[in-house]
Design a protein around this motif. Structure first.
Motif, PDB file in Angstrom:
ATOM      1  N   ALA A  98       0.801  -1.047   0.034  1.00  0.00           N
ATOM      2  CA  ALA A  98      -0.008  -0.059   0.083  1.00  0.00           C
ATOM      3  C   ALA A  98       0.720   1.372   0.142  1.00  0.00           C
ATOM      4  CB  ALA A  98      -0.996   0.064   1.146  1.00  0.00           C
ATOM      5  N   TYR A  99       0.510   2.201  -0.853  1.00  0.00           N
ATOM      6  CA  TYR A  99       1.351   3.353  -1.088  1.00  0.00           C
ATOM      7  C   TYR A  99       0.344   4.572  -0.489  1.00  0.00           C
ATOM      8  CZ  TYR A  99       4.243   0.219  -3.688  1.00  0.00           C
ATOM      9  OH  TYR A  99       4.974  -0.883  -4.044  1.00  0.00           O
ATOM     10  N   TYR A 100       0.770   5.723   0.151  1.00  0.00           N
ATOM     11  CA  TYR A 100      -0.184   6.640   0.612  1.00  0.00           C
ATOM     12  C   TYR A 100       0.625   7.863   0.242  1.00  0.00           C
ATOM     13  CZ  TYR A 100       2.156   6.729   5.066  1.00  0.00           C
ATOM     14  OH  TYR A 100       3.183   7.004   5.965  1.00  0.00           O
ATOM     15  N   GLN A 101      -0.174   9.159   0.165  1.00  0.00           N
ATOM     16  CA  GLN A 101       0.456  10.480   0.329  1.00  0.00           C
ATOM     17  C   GLN A 101      -0.166  11.245   1.315  1.00  0.00           C
ATOM     18  OE1 GLN A 101       0.352  11.893  -3.609  1.00  0.00           O
ATOM     19  NE2 GLN A 101      -1.484  12.739  -3.204  1.00  0.00           N
ATOM     20  N   ALA A 102       0.691  11.975   2.203  1.00  0.00           N
ATOM     21  CA  ALA A 102       0.174  12.516   3.497  1.00  0.00           C
ATOM     22  C   ALA A 102       1.031  13.572   3.852  1.00  0.00           C
ATOM     23  CB  ALA A 102       0.273  11.528   4.815  1.00  0.00           C
ATOM     24  N   LYS A 142      -1.969  11.074 -10.418  1.00  0.00           N
ATOM     25  CA  LYS A 142      -3.108  11.727 -10.489  1.00  0.00           C
ATOM     26  C   LYS A 142      -3.455  12.457  -9.039  1.00  0.00           C
ATOM     27  CE  LYS A 142      -4.702  10.622 -14.779  1.00  0.00           C
ATOM     28  NZ  LYS A 142      -4.094  11.267 -15.964  1.00  0.00           N
ATOM     29  N   ASN A 143      -2.469  12.310  -8.317  1.00  0.00           N
ATOM     30  CA  ASN A 143      -2.665  12.888  -6.877  1.00  0.00           C
ATOM     31  C   ASN A 143      -3.619  12.068  -6.125  1.00  0.00           C
ATOM     32  OD1 ASN A 143      -2.026  14.828  -4.777  1.00  0.00           O
ATOM     33  ND2 ASN A 143      -3.774  16.049  -5.147  1.00  0.00           N
ATOM     34  N   PHE A 144      -3.703  10.691  -6.367  1.00  0.00           N
ATOM     35  CA  PHE A 144      -4.554   9.993  -5.564  1.00  0.00           C
ATOM     36  C   PHE A 144      -3.983   9.893  -4.119  1.00  0.00           C
ATOM     37  CE2 PHE A 144      -6.169   8.048  -9.589  1.00  0.00           C
ATOM     38  CZ  PHE A 144      -7.339   8.107  -9.547  1.00  0.00           C
ATOM     39  N   VAL A 145      -4.946   9.534  -3.015  1.00  0.00           N
ATOM     40  CA  VAL A 145      -4.273   9.660  -1.911  1.00  0.00           C
ATOM     41  C   VAL A 145      -3.709   8.228  -1.611  1.00  0.00           C
ATOM     42  CG1 VAL A 145      -6.498   8.936  -0.712  1.00  0.00           C
ATOM     43  CG2 VAL A 145      -5.009  10.270   0.554  1.00  0.00           C
TER      44      VAL A 145
END
Length: 156
Positions: A98-102, A142-145
């Motif tokens: 899982a990859y996330y941006q925060a 696409k800047n997905f969270v």
């Protein structure tokens, strides 16, 4: 009861519908099968052409919203497996990444990724038990969270 029947029953039981998997955004395939393992390319929280969950955890999205986004990623993983492999070939889910941006300082990624893990367990039952890794990244397409990849063991 065979796993494919369990999956279909659990999808119905929880009111879930598999989305049509998005087309790859580059020079790759959605699912690559090698020696009995299906490798599912990263799936984003996308519903058809609807680009949702764009932004960062701790800024545009709460942890609870991130959980929902990870659920949608997992549903897209299952949609890709059904379309390109078929539920009848699944033995078990092996692993997810899982990859996330925060925003800086936000640190609730396990709670967000539980959205994907919980959905896999809910739909696959015992065949959904898996290991996982979680990566915080600077940006996602696409800047997905959040985004999720997965590997499945397949029968012959």
């Amino acid at each position: 009861m065979e796993l494919q029947e369990i999956i279909r029953n659990n999808l119905r039981l929880h009111g879930l519908a598999l989305p049509e998997p998005p087309k790859p955004g580059g020079s790759y395939v959605s699912v690559n099968v090698v020696k009995g393992i299906a490798y599912v390319a990263i799936q984003m929280p996308k519903q058809g052409d609807n680009l949702s969950y764009l932004g960062r955890l701790g800024q545009e999205f709460t942890t609870a919203e991130g959980y929902k986004a990870a659920e949608l990623c997992a549903l897209n993983v299952l949609g890709a497996i059904q379309k390109y492999v078929g539920f009848e070939r699944i033995l078990a889910l092996n692993h997810i990444d899982a990859y996330y941006q925060a925003v800086d300082g936000w640190d609730e990624s396990p709670k967000v990724v539980n959205g994907a893990s919980d959905l896999f367990l809910k739909v696959l039952g015992d065949a959904g038990i898996h290991s996982r890794a979680i990566f915080g990244v600077q940006s996602l397409p696409k800047n997905f969270v959040v985004g999720v990849t997965a590997t499945f063991s397949l029968n012959d």
